[in-house]
Design a protein around this motif. Structure first.
Motif, short mmCIF file in Angstrom:
data_model
loop_
_atom_site.label_atom_id
_atom_site.label_comp_id
_atom_site.label_asym_id
_atom_site.label_seq_id
_atom_site.Cartn_x
_atom_site.Cartn_y
_atom_site.Cartn_z
N UNK A 326 1.04 -1.10 0.18
CA UNK A 326 -0.14 -0.02 -0.06
C UNK A 326 0.89 1.42 0.01
N UNK A 327 1.92 1.29 0.94
CA UNK A 327 2.82 2.48 0.93
C UNK A 327 3.52 2.80 -0.09
N UNK A 328 4.06 1.79 -0.93
CA UNK A 328 4.91 2.09 -2.18
C UNK A 328 4.34 1.80 -3.42
N UNK A 329 3.22 1.12 -3.52
CA UNK A 329 2.48 0.69 -4.99
C UNK A 329 1.21 1.41 -4.98
N UNK A 330 0.44 1.19 -4.07
CA UNK A 330 -0.82 1.43 -4.07
C UNK A 330 -1.37 2.83 -3.92
N UNK A 331 -0.72 3.36 -3.00
CA UNK A 331 -0.77 4.99 -2.67
C UNK A 331 0.16 5.60 -3.56
N UNK A 332 -0.19 6.90 -3.87
CA UNK A 332 0.73 7.56 -4.54
C UNK A 332 2.30 7.86 -4.08
N UNK A 333 3.32 7.47 -4.86
CA UNK A 333 4.74 7.91 -4.40
C UNK A 333 5.26 8.15 -5.57
N UNK A 334 6.65 8.33 -5.09
CA UNK A 334 7.86 8.75 -5.97
C UNK A 334 8.57 7.69 -6.66
N UNK A 335 8.61 7.89 -7.81
CA UNK A 335 9.59 6.76 -8.65
C UNK A 335 10.75 7.45 -9.19
N UNK A 336 11.79 6.86 -8.66
CA UNK A 336 13.28 7.45 -9.14
C UNK A 336 14.01 6.44 -9.85
N UNK A 337 14.17 7.00 -11.28
CA UNK A 337 14.91 5.91 -12.25
C UNK A 337 16.37 6.05 -12.22
N UNK A 338 17.18 5.04 -12.01
CA UNK A 338 18.64 5.06 -12.09
C UNK A 338 19.38 5.53 -13.26
N UNK A 339 20.41 6.15 -13.46
CA UNK A 339 21.10 6.40 -14.49
C UNK A 339 22.56 5.70 -14.45
N UNK A 340 23.10 6.20 -13.17
CA UNK A 340 24.43 5.52 -12.94
C UNK A 340 24.65 5.21 -11.38
N UNK A 341 23.74 4.47 -10.71
CA UNK A 341 23.84 4.39 -9.22
C UNK A 341 24.72 3.91 -8.73
N UNK A 342 25.01 4.28 -7.33
CA UNK A 342 26.00 3.54 -6.43
C UNK A 342 25.17 3.49 -5.11
N UNK A 343 24.92 2.35 -4.36
CA UNK A 343 24.06 2.37 -3.13
C UNK A 343 24.95 1.74 -2.04
N UNK A 344 24.46 2.40 -0.72
CA UNK A 344 24.68 1.26 0.41
C UNK A 344 23.63 1.04 1.16
N UNK A 423 0.99 9.82 -9.15
CA UNK A 423 2.40 9.47 -8.83
C UNK A 423 3.25 10.57 -9.44
N UNK A 424 4.60 10.76 -8.56
CA UNK A 424 5.74 11.64 -9.05
C UNK A 424 6.56 10.62 -9.79
N UNK A 425 7.45 11.24 -10.33
CA UNK A 425 8.63 10.85 -10.93
C UNK A 425 9.82 12.00 -11.25
N UNK A 426 10.85 11.26 -10.98
CA UNK A 426 12.05 12.30 -11.25
C UNK A 426 12.35 12.42 -12.69
N UNK A 427 12.55 13.75 -13.13
CA UNK A 427 12.74 13.97 -14.49
C UNK A 427 13.87 14.89 -14.76
N UNK A 428 14.62 14.59 -15.82
CA UNK A 428 15.61 15.30 -16.14
C UNK A 428 15.24 16.33 -17.37
N UNK A 429 15.71 17.64 -17.06
CA UNK A 429 15.24 18.84 -17.62
C UNK A 429 16.00 18.73 -19.19
N UNK A 430 15.26 18.88 -20.30
CA UNK A 430 15.74 18.64 -21.68
C UNK A 430 16.76 19.93 -22.00
#
Length: 430
Positions: A326-344, A423-430
């Protein structure tokens, strides 16, 4: 008189701080020296000295100590070590990291007080820096079946058998418990198609690294047995096993193999079926009826309690999964796509959410778009191409915040709402 007194206090304070810094630098220098000596004395382990570039980092303030300078000059020489502040675009974790023109073994401070534990940790991470050259690909594999009831039950039964093998006082008794451990393992693989492959991939990554750390740690036989037994008991308390089991399975089997053949690890590669290799090298027996065997052995290894605990956990997990969906799929949420990610992240507390991905309670992502810091959950997609957090609440300049997360954006990126689904998305300005 007051001026003289304040001057005296200032001088004392300055001397105290200087003394503490000198003591810290000496201690860090000592860490580098002792691990350099340890790897040098174990060159035969992998036919090379594993010592190389190392970063010891305080995660609270990013103060970093290196045994070598970096290419960008961020680390300044202080005696025979180098120190500076690690940039924000570098994640802090116990890992192998590309930074400053080199591949470093990064380890978070403070280090263990016990020297054996300290050497184990440091040389584990040093192995990861040498891993590609040794032919072991760094797999990023999750074993979601180990978050399911039966997967957890038969992993715990395997580990219970390994604990008894470690405490055995005769070779015959040891062999009996190793046979039981392997039976539980093979039955787990029979329940979950492909589990043998995904488990082996993690064991060839973290398992072999941990085995390397074990051998270089310098523990004697009793200390090794105690280390594993205590470690397995602590492992049981992890919220999930999907990425952390290999720290115990491979090193324990490897420890018993070491007694027979100290060069066994040089006989394996990324193509080795470790379970088959362990089975043959340890001269184990395969039961005619696997199901009947594990059912008859279960009670001998605390099976009733394990099954009760895992049945209760399964009910709680179902509730959590529903909440996370519900928290991350069903209700509105922000999706951030990876480009060149590094995670910990912490490998001991993640949770698979059916086929929707994996929930990470704490994670830090660095990418071309900026830095995402999560402290209250995020959903990683199954193929690792995006991460989802709850909807944004506040925006101040380039800092966007939500429930337990913050996103520091670089220039050229912004958050956009999709009016069709909310939903929200991270967008790169053209």
């Amino acid at each position: 008189m007051k001026k003289t007194f304040y001057l005296f206090l200032f001088i004392c304070f300055t001397q105290n701080v200087s003394g503490q810094l000198a003591s810290l630098h000496d201690r860090i220098s000592g860490y580098f020296h002792e691990v350099q000596e340890a790897t040098k004395s174990h060159q035969n382990l992998w036919n090379r000295d594993l010592y190389g570039p190392m970063l010891l980092v305080d995660p609270a303030n990013r103060q970093t100590f290196g045994n070598e300078p970096d290419a960008d000059g961020i680390l300044k020489p202080v005696g025979n070590i180098y120190t500076g502040i690690l940039p924000d675009n570098v994640n802090v974790a116990n890992t192998s990291v590309q930074w400053g023109g080199k591949t470093w073994a990064m380890i978070m401070l403070p280090l263990p007080e016990n020297k054996h534990d300290r050497m184990n940790l440091l040389t584990h991470e040093l192995f990861h820096t040498a891993q590609p050259a040794l032919g072991f690909i760094l797999y990023n594999t999750e074993n979601n079946h180990l978050d399911q009831k039966d997967g957890r039950i038969y992993l715990r039964l395997e580990l219970e058998a390994l604990q008894k093998a470690l405490r055995s006082t005769s070779e015959k008794e040891t062999q009996t418990h190793l046979n039981s451990a392997m039976a539980f393992r093979k039955f787990r693989y029979a329940l979950y198609s492909g589990a043998d492959t995904t488990e082996t991939q993690l064991e060839l990554n973290e398992g072999i690294a941990e085995y390397t750390g074990l051998i270089i740690s310098g523990r004697n036989q009793k200390q090794t047995a105690d280390y594993f037994v205590n470690g397995i008991n602590a492992f049981y308390t992890n919220p999930t096993y999907v990425r952390s089991f290999a720290y115990y399975t491979t090193p324990v089997y490897g420890y018993f193999l070491y007694k027979k053949n100290q060069k066994w690890h040089k006989e394996i590669s990324i193509y080795t079926d470790l379970t088959d290799y362990f089975f043959r090298a340890l001269e184990l027996d395969f039961p005619e009826d696997l199901r009947q065997t594990v059912e008859s052995l279960s009670d001998k290894y605390n099976g009733k309690t394990i099954i009760q605990e895992e049945t209760a956990r399964e009910e709680k997990t179902k509730q959590l999964i529903a909440e996370y969906k519900f928290k991350f799929i069903e209700q509105s949420h922000l999706e951030i796509y990876f480009e060149q990610m590094n995670i910990s992240f912490d490998p001991g507390n993640i949770m698979p959410i059916e086929d929707k991905g994996t929930m990470y309670p704490n994670i830090r992502v660095v990418d071309l778009w900026g830095v995402l810091t999560v402290e209250n959950g995020a959903l990683m997609s199954p193929n690792w191409d995006k991460i989802s957090v709850t909807s944004p609440i506040t925006t101040v300049d380039k800092k966007i915040s939500g429930d337990g997360w913050t996103l520091d954006l670089n220039e050229g990126y912004f958050i956009k709402k999709d009016e069709t689904n909310g939903n929200y998305r991270l967008v790169r300005r053209e």
